[in-house]
Scaffold this motif. Structure first.
Motif, PDB file in Angstrom:
ATOM      1  N   UNK A 251      -9.914  59.732   4.881  1.00  0.00           N
ATOM      2  CA  UNK A 251     -10.916  59.003   4.092  1.00  0.00           C
ATOM      3  C   UNK A 251     -12.262  58.936   4.808  1.00  0.00           C
ATOM      4  N   UNK A 252     -13.316  59.110   4.031  1.00  0.00           N
ATOM      5  CA  UNK A 252     -14.669  59.052   4.611  1.00  0.00           C
ATOM      6  C   UNK A 252     -15.200  57.618   4.634  1.00  0.00           C
ATOM      7  N   UNK A 253     -14.661  56.775   3.752  1.00  0.00           N
ATOM      8  CA  UNK A 253     -15.031  55.359   3.712  1.00  0.00           C
ATOM      9  C   UNK A 253     -13.753  54.536   3.665  1.00  0.00           C
ATOM     10  N   UNK A 254     -13.640  53.558   4.561  1.00  0.00           N
ATOM     11  CA  UNK A 254     -12.431  52.739   4.641  1.00  0.00           C
ATOM     12  C   UNK A 254     -12.812  51.261   4.724  1.00  0.00           C
ATOM     13  N   UNK A 255     -11.791  50.410   4.723  1.00  0.00           N
ATOM     14  CA  UNK A 255     -11.994  48.973   4.856  1.00  0.00           C
ATOM     15  C   UNK A 255     -11.528  48.510   6.239  1.00  0.00           C
ATOM     16  N   UNK A 256     -12.098  47.411   6.678  1.00  0.00           N
ATOM     17  CA  UNK A 256     -11.700  46.815   7.949  1.00  0.00           C
ATOM     18  C   UNK A 256     -11.915  45.308   7.846  1.00  0.00           C
ATOM     19  N   UNK A 257     -10.995  44.531   8.390  1.00  0.00           N
ATOM     20  CA  UNK A 257     -11.096  43.074   8.338  1.00  0.00           C
ATOM     21  C   UNK A 257     -11.131  42.513   9.751  1.00  0.00           C
ATOM     22  N   UNK A 258     -12.144  41.700  10.030  1.00  0.00           N
ATOM     23  CA  UNK A 258     -12.314  41.083  11.340  1.00  0.00           C
ATOM     24  C   UNK A 258     -12.120  39.572  11.197  1.00  0.00           C
ATOM     25  N   UNK A 259     -11.255  39.016  12.026  1.00  0.00           N
ATOM     26  CA  UNK A 259     -10.999  37.574  11.974  1.00  0.00           C
ATOM     27  C   UNK A 259     -11.591  36.916  13.221  1.00  0.00           C
ATOM     28  N   UNK A 260     -12.222  35.754  12.999  1.00  0.00           N
ATOM     29  CA  UNK A 260     -12.726  34.993  14.142  1.00  0.00           C
ATOM     30  C   UNK A 260     -12.623  33.497  13.813  1.00  0.00           C
ATOM     31  N   UNK A 261     -12.783  32.682  14.844  1.00  0.00           N
ATOM     32  CA  UNK A 261     -12.733  31.230  14.650  1.00  0.00           C
ATOM     33  C   UNK A 261     -14.114  30.706  14.284  1.00  0.00           C
TER      34      UNK A 261
END
Length: 403
Positions: A251-261
């Motif tokens: 895939x040339x475009x993907x998703x990513x999820x970043x978690x922080x407090x």
């Protein structure tokens, strides 16, 4: 990047060697395939033309460089339900596999983490393809080289003194004749060859066959089982489908999820869309490898079948031997001499003689072959062999009968 390519060229020059100890299929493994994999490794580690390997778009809550770094060393993902032709055609989705997904959703997703390891895997595969060549060189022990050194240009040995032309040595006529006599004595006395020579060569050729299958399995496992169907999917769906099969695997475009407090200690989720520039190179490399592995498998299989054919036919067909050895010699070899020499040879002798023909000047090999036939006549170890020559239409057969 061009300097890196130049370094690869200097350390991996595809120039013909003074001698050859293998066949065309073998060379495809350790020369062509290894070079292709090394070039691919250089491409995926270069940033000159594709820029950063990954760039992510997110809200202002996370710095861009932090999001880029995080999403590169962790797995990005695509949402399976958004790999949908109709949604793309209706323009409900901007990119295949990229769309809304709920927090803590159990919707199926497809994770992509292989891109971190591509250069390491490609480089390891290049080393593996070169290994069988190193193994065969070790087992062969330089026997052919020791015999053919000094006779590569024996056809020009017409003078009484040795000549040096463009750093190439042309032996004297006396040195040429002495060298050919030494080769004949070595061949007759089996000073350099034994049955393990041909067994080792066939073993390494079979190892190449197994290795191609192993590499397909390694690559398929590395790409989560998507490599085997890559070629057929491109051929079958690459034109008609709105979702490019390559966009599913690379895939040339993907998703990513970043978690922080957050300030009060609650967990905050930051959704990002990542542009995978590196996959522009990756998909070309693995499509090329898919088709190349198919070609390599076919050529290696044919080479093994040919080796099996020679094992069976070399001692049974005079015509086969005439054709094989006449390809290495100018003019036509005397069929009686061909029969005399090849009847004496077991498969190891025959195969070693064939590789001598590949590594020697044609005129020199012709003289060597004729000399071997005369040496065998002089030995006269098998008088009953004369009966084999009754049907050979050659006046020289009378010589053996007279003896």
């Amino acid at each position: 990047m061009l300097r890196v390519f130049d370094d690869v060229r200097k350390n991996f020059v595809l120039k013909p060697k003074a001698y050859s100890i293998d066949n065309f299929a073998f060379k495809l493994h350790y020369r062509v395939t290894t070079l292709m994999l090394l070039v691919a490794t250089v491409l995926v580690t270069s940033r000159q033309y594709i820029g950063e390997h990954i760039r992510c778009i997110s809200d202002s809550g996370v710095a861009n460089h932090v999001m880029n770094t995080f999403c590169f060393f962790t797995a990005t993902f695509t949402v399976v339900k958004h790999l949908n032709d109709s949604l793309l055609d209706a323009e409900f989705l901007a990119h295949p596999g990229v769309g809304p997904i709920g927090v803590n959703s159990d919707e199926p997703i497809k994770r992509h983490a292989y891109y971190q390891w591509v250069p390491f895997v490609l480089f390891a595969q290049a080393i593996m393809f070169y290994f069988t060549h190193l193994l065969w060189k070790k087992l062969e022990g330089g026997r052919l080289r020791k015999l053919v050194e000094g006779v590569q240009y024996a056809a020009f040995a017409l003078g009484e003194k040795e000549l040096v032309v463009d750093k190439k040595k042309i032996p004297s006529k006396e040195a040429r004749d002495k060298r050919l006599k030494d080769i004949r004595r070595t061949f007759m006395g089996r000073l350099y060859i034994n049955r393990t020579w041909s067994i080792s060569l066939i073993f390494c050729e079979f190892l190449n066959f197994i290795h191609v299958i192993l590499q397909v399995h390694i690559t398929n496992t590395f790409l989560s089982g998507q490599f085997l169907n890559l070629g057929p999917e491109i051929i079958r769906n690459g034109i008609d489908s709105s979702v490019d099969p390559l966009d599913i695997v690379f895939p040339k475009v993907t998703k990513c999820t970043f978690y922080k407090y957050g300030p009060t200690g609650s967990i905050q989720s930051h959704d990002a869309m990542c542009v995978m520039a590196l996959n522009i190179i990756n998909d070309k490399i693995y499509v090329m490898l898919w088709f190349w592995f198919v070609i390599l498998f076919i050529v290696t299989t044919l080479a093994l079948l040919w080796r099996g054919f020679t094992v069976i036919v070399h001692a049974r067909s005079q015509k086969f031997n005439e054709i094989i050895f006449s390809m290495a010699c100018p003019g036509k070899l005397n069929p009686w001499r061909v029969l005399r020499v090849t009847r004496y040879c077991n498969f190891t002798d025959w195969l070693f003689l064939y590789y001598l023909s590949k590594n020697m000047d044609g005129f020199a090999f012709r003289d060597l072959f004729i000399g071997l036939a005369e040496d065998l006549d002089d030995q006269n170890e098998n008088p009953e062999l004369a009966d084999l020559f009754e049907n050979v239409d050659d006046p020289e057969k009378k010589i053996l009968k007279d003896k």
